[in-house]
Design a protein around this motif. Structure first.
Motif, PDB file in Angstrom:
ATOM      1  N   THR A  76      -7.683   7.607  13.737  1.00  0.00           N
ATOM      2  CA  THR A  76      -7.932   6.599  12.714  1.00  0.00           C
ATOM      3  C   THR A  76      -6.721   6.473  11.794  1.00  0.00           C
ATOM      4  N   ILE A  77      -6.291   5.252  11.568  1.00  0.00           N
ATOM      5  CA  ILE A  77      -5.212   4.977  10.626  1.00  0.00           C
ATOM      6  C   ILE A  77      -5.845   4.878   9.247  1.00  0.00           C
ATOM      7  N   ARG A  78      -5.468   5.792   8.374  1.00  0.00           N
ATOM      8  CA  ARG A  78      -6.027   5.832   7.028  1.00  0.00           C
ATOM      9  C   ARG A  78      -5.145   5.003   6.100  1.00  0.00           C
ATOM     10  N   LEU A  79      -5.786   4.236   5.238  1.00  0.00           N
ATOM     11  CA  LEU A  79      -5.081   3.343   4.316  1.00  0.00           C
ATOM     12  C   LEU A  79      -5.347   3.754   2.878  1.00  0.00           C
ATOM     13  N   ALA A  80      -4.345   3.576   2.043  1.00  0.00           N
ATOM     14  CA  ALA A  80      -4.513   3.713   0.597  1.00  0.00           C
ATOM     15  C   ALA A  80      -4.019   2.413  -0.024  1.00  0.00           C
ATOM     16  N   LEU A  81      -4.805   1.849  -0.899  1.00  0.00           N
ATOM     17  CA  LEU A  81      -4.448   0.612  -1.579  1.00  0.00           C
ATOM     18  C   LEU A  81      -3.949   0.937  -2.981  1.00  0.00           C
ATOM     19  N   VAL A  82      -2.725   0.545  -3.274  1.00  0.00           N
ATOM     20  CA  VAL A  82      -2.148   0.725  -4.598  1.00  0.00           C
ATOM     21  C   VAL A  82      -1.997  -0.667  -5.196  1.00  0.00           C
ATOM     22  N   GLY A  83      -2.874  -0.982  -6.139  1.00  0.00           N
ATOM     23  CA  GLY A  83      -2.916  -2.330  -6.717  1.00  0.00           C
ATOM     24  C   GLY A  83      -4.008  -3.126  -6.032  1.00  0.00           C
ATOM     25  N   SER A  84      -5.172  -3.175  -6.655  1.00  0.00           N
ATOM     26  CA  SER A  84      -6.341  -3.752  -5.979  1.00  0.00           C
ATOM     27  C   SER A  84      -6.648  -5.184  -6.391  1.00  0.00           C
TER      28      SER A  84
ATOM     29  N   ALA B  89      -1.610   6.794 -10.804  1.00  0.00           N
ATOM     30  CA  ALA B  89      -2.675   6.683  -9.800  1.00  0.00           C
ATOM     31  C   ALA B  89      -2.122   6.511  -8.393  1.00  0.00           C
ATOM     32  N   TYR B  90      -0.971   5.842  -8.271  1.00  0.00           N
ATOM     33  CA  TYR B  90      -0.391   5.638  -6.939  1.00  0.00           C
ATOM     34  C   TYR B  90      -0.099   6.962  -6.252  1.00  0.00           C
ATOM     35  N   ARG B  91       0.333   7.965  -7.016  1.00  0.00           N
ATOM     36  CA  ARG B  91       0.623   9.282  -6.431  1.00  0.00           C
ATOM     37  C   ARG B  91      -0.652   9.913  -5.875  1.00  0.00           C
ATOM     38  N   LYS B  92      -1.713   9.838  -6.639  1.00  0.00           N
ATOM     39  CA  LYS B  92      -2.981  10.434  -6.219  1.00  0.00           C
ATOM     40  C   LYS B  92      -3.526   9.744  -4.974  1.00  0.00           C
ATOM     41  N   ALA B  93      -3.399   8.421  -4.922  1.00  0.00           N
ATOM     42  CA  ALA B  93      -3.891   7.681  -3.748  1.00  0.00           C
ATOM     43  C   ALA B  93      -3.057   8.015  -2.510  1.00  0.00           C
ATOM     44  N   ILE B  94      -1.745   8.046  -2.656  1.00  0.00           N
ATOM     45  CA  ILE B  94      -0.875   8.360  -1.519  1.00  0.00           C
ATOM     46  C   ILE B  94      -1.079   9.804  -1.068  1.00  0.00           C
ATOM     47  N   ASP B  95      -1.386  10.698  -2.000  1.00  0.00           N
ATOM     48  CA  ASP B  95      -1.652  12.093  -1.644  1.00  0.00           C
ATOM     49  C   ASP B  95      -2.899  12.249  -0.770  1.00  0.00           C
TER      50      ASP B  95
ATOM     51  N   GLY C 161       2.239   9.486   8.421  1.00  0.00           N
ATOM     52  CA  GLY C 161       1.980   8.482   9.450  1.00  0.00           C
ATOM     53  C   GLY C 161       0.910   7.477   9.078  1.00  0.00           C
ATOM     54  N   ASP C 162       0.122   7.757   8.030  1.00  0.00           N
ATOM     55  CA  ASP C 162      -0.858   6.785   7.555  1.00  0.00           C
ATOM     56  C   ASP C 162      -0.130   5.699   6.769  1.00  0.00           C
ATOM     57  N   VAL C 163      -0.889   4.753   6.188  1.00  0.00           N
ATOM     58  CA  VAL C 163      -0.255   3.578   5.577  1.00  0.00           C
ATOM     59  C   VAL C 163      -0.699   3.395   4.124  1.00  0.00           C
ATOM     60  N   ALA C 164       0.293   3.247   3.245  1.00  0.00           N
ATOM     61  CA  ALA C 164       0.042   2.872   1.856  1.00  0.00           C
ATOM     62  C   ALA C 164       0.318   1.376   1.735  1.00  0.00           C
ATOM     63  N   ILE C 165      -0.647   0.649   1.218  1.00  0.00           N
ATOM     64  CA  ILE C 165      -0.482  -0.783   0.981  1.00  0.00           C
ATOM     65  C   ILE C 165      -0.133  -0.956  -0.486  1.00  0.00           C
ATOM     66  N   LEU C 166       1.104  -1.413  -0.740  1.00  0.00           N
ATOM     67  CA  LEU C 166       1.573  -1.575  -2.115  1.00  0.00           C
ATOM     68  C   LEU C 166       1.360  -3.016  -2.540  1.00  0.00           C
ATOM     69  N   GLY C 167       0.302  -3.235  -3.305  1.00  0.00           N
ATOM     70  CA  GLY C 167      -0.042  -4.581  -3.752  1.00  0.00           C
ATOM     71  C   GLY C 167       0.140  -4.764  -5.238  1.00  0.00           C
ATOM     72  N   THR C 168       0.949  -3.919  -5.846  1.00  0.00           N
ATOM     73  CA  THR C 168       1.181  -4.005  -7.286  1.00  0.00           C
ATOM     74  C   THR C 168       2.247  -5.054  -7.591  1.00  0.00           C
ATOM     75  N   HIS C 169       2.487  -5.244  -8.855  1.00  0.00           N
ATOM     76  CA  HIS C 169       3.570  -6.138  -9.290  1.00  0.00           C
ATOM     77  C   HIS C 169       4.892  -5.589  -8.769  1.00  0.00           C
ATOM     78  N   ALA C 170       5.808  -6.465  -8.445  1.00  0.00           N
ATOM     79  CA  ALA C 170       7.089  -6.069  -7.850  1.00  0.00           C
ATOM     80  C   ALA C 170       7.875  -5.083  -8.709  1.00  0.00           C
ATOM     81  N   ALA C 171       7.714  -5.122 -10.012  1.00  0.00           N
ATOM     82  CA  ALA C 171       8.476  -4.229 -10.886  1.00  0.00           C
ATOM     83  C   ALA C 171       8.136  -2.755 -10.655  1.00  0.00           C
ATOM     84  N   PHE C 172       7.014  -2.467 -10.036  1.00  0.00           N
ATOM     85  CA  PHE C 172       6.589  -1.089  -9.814  1.00  0.00           C
ATOM     86  C   PHE C 172       6.824  -0.607  -8.384  1.00  0.00           C
ATOM     87  N   ARG C 173       7.294  -1.452  -7.512  1.00  0.00           N
ATOM     88  CA  ARG C 173       7.357  -1.122  -6.090  1.00  0.00           C
ATOM     89  C   ARG C 173       8.323   0.003  -5.726  1.00  0.00           C
TER      90      ARG C 173
END
Length: 167
Positions: A42-50, A110-116, A121-133
């Motif tokens: 299973t590919i696990r996803l974390a969403l940063v910026g919902s 919060a992004y650190r906790k979600a990525i942790d 090999g899993d995927v972090a989806i970065l949907g935050t404002h560009a200034a934080f990317r």
């Protein structure tokens, strides 16, 4: 021209060695117990910026044919946005949304906790404002996590340079 008719290995030795090899292979299979855990592909996803962009990207990932996928963590600055996104995604995708309250994170870190919550090999989806990317991308790469992010990638040239160095 003369041909050498002497075999490299006499036939009798070949048969003897083959029989030994076959017996050893058979016994090796019996002697070694098979104790492997079930594989989880299973590919696990974390969403940063919902917000709508991040939630839409999660929807796209969950409906892709690339393999079984599951959202396991979410991060945002605003609780109402996180709750709204979680509810909408859970209603639409059911069991593919496995984000209990302890994996819903708020705040600037919060992004650190979600990525942790992800494995390499899993995927972090970065949907935050560009200034934080840039810092989010750098942390994900440090953890061995793949990243999906839409453009614009960064708000200024300095941030673009950070992203290029991270990549």
């Amino acid at each position: 021209m003369s041909e050498n008719t002497t075999p490299i290995m006499p036939r009798r030795n070949f048969l003897k060695n083959s029989a030994r090899l076959a017996a050893a292979s058979t016994l090796a299979g019996i002697a070694i117990p098979h104790v492997h855990a079930a594989e989880d592909n299973t590919i696990r996803l974390a969403l940063v910026g919902s917000g709508s962009r991040g939630s839409g990207a999660v929807g796209n990932a969950l409906t892709s044919s690339g393999g079984p996928t599951k959202l396991v963590a979410m991060a945002d600055l605003f609780q109402d946005r996180l709750e709204s996104s979680h509810k909408a995604l859970k209603n639409k995708f059911g069991d593919q949304i496995d984000v209990p309250a302890e994996r819903q994170f708020l705040g600037f870190d919060a992004y650190r906790k979600a990525i942790d919550c992800l494995r390499p090999g899993d995927v972090a989806i970065l949907g935050t404002h560009a200034a934080f990317r840039a810092p989010h991308l750098e942390y994900a790469i440090e953890k061995g996590v793949h990243v999906f992010m839409e453009k614009s990638f960064e708000a200024d040239p300095g941030g673009i340079h950070r992203i290029l160095r991270a990549g």
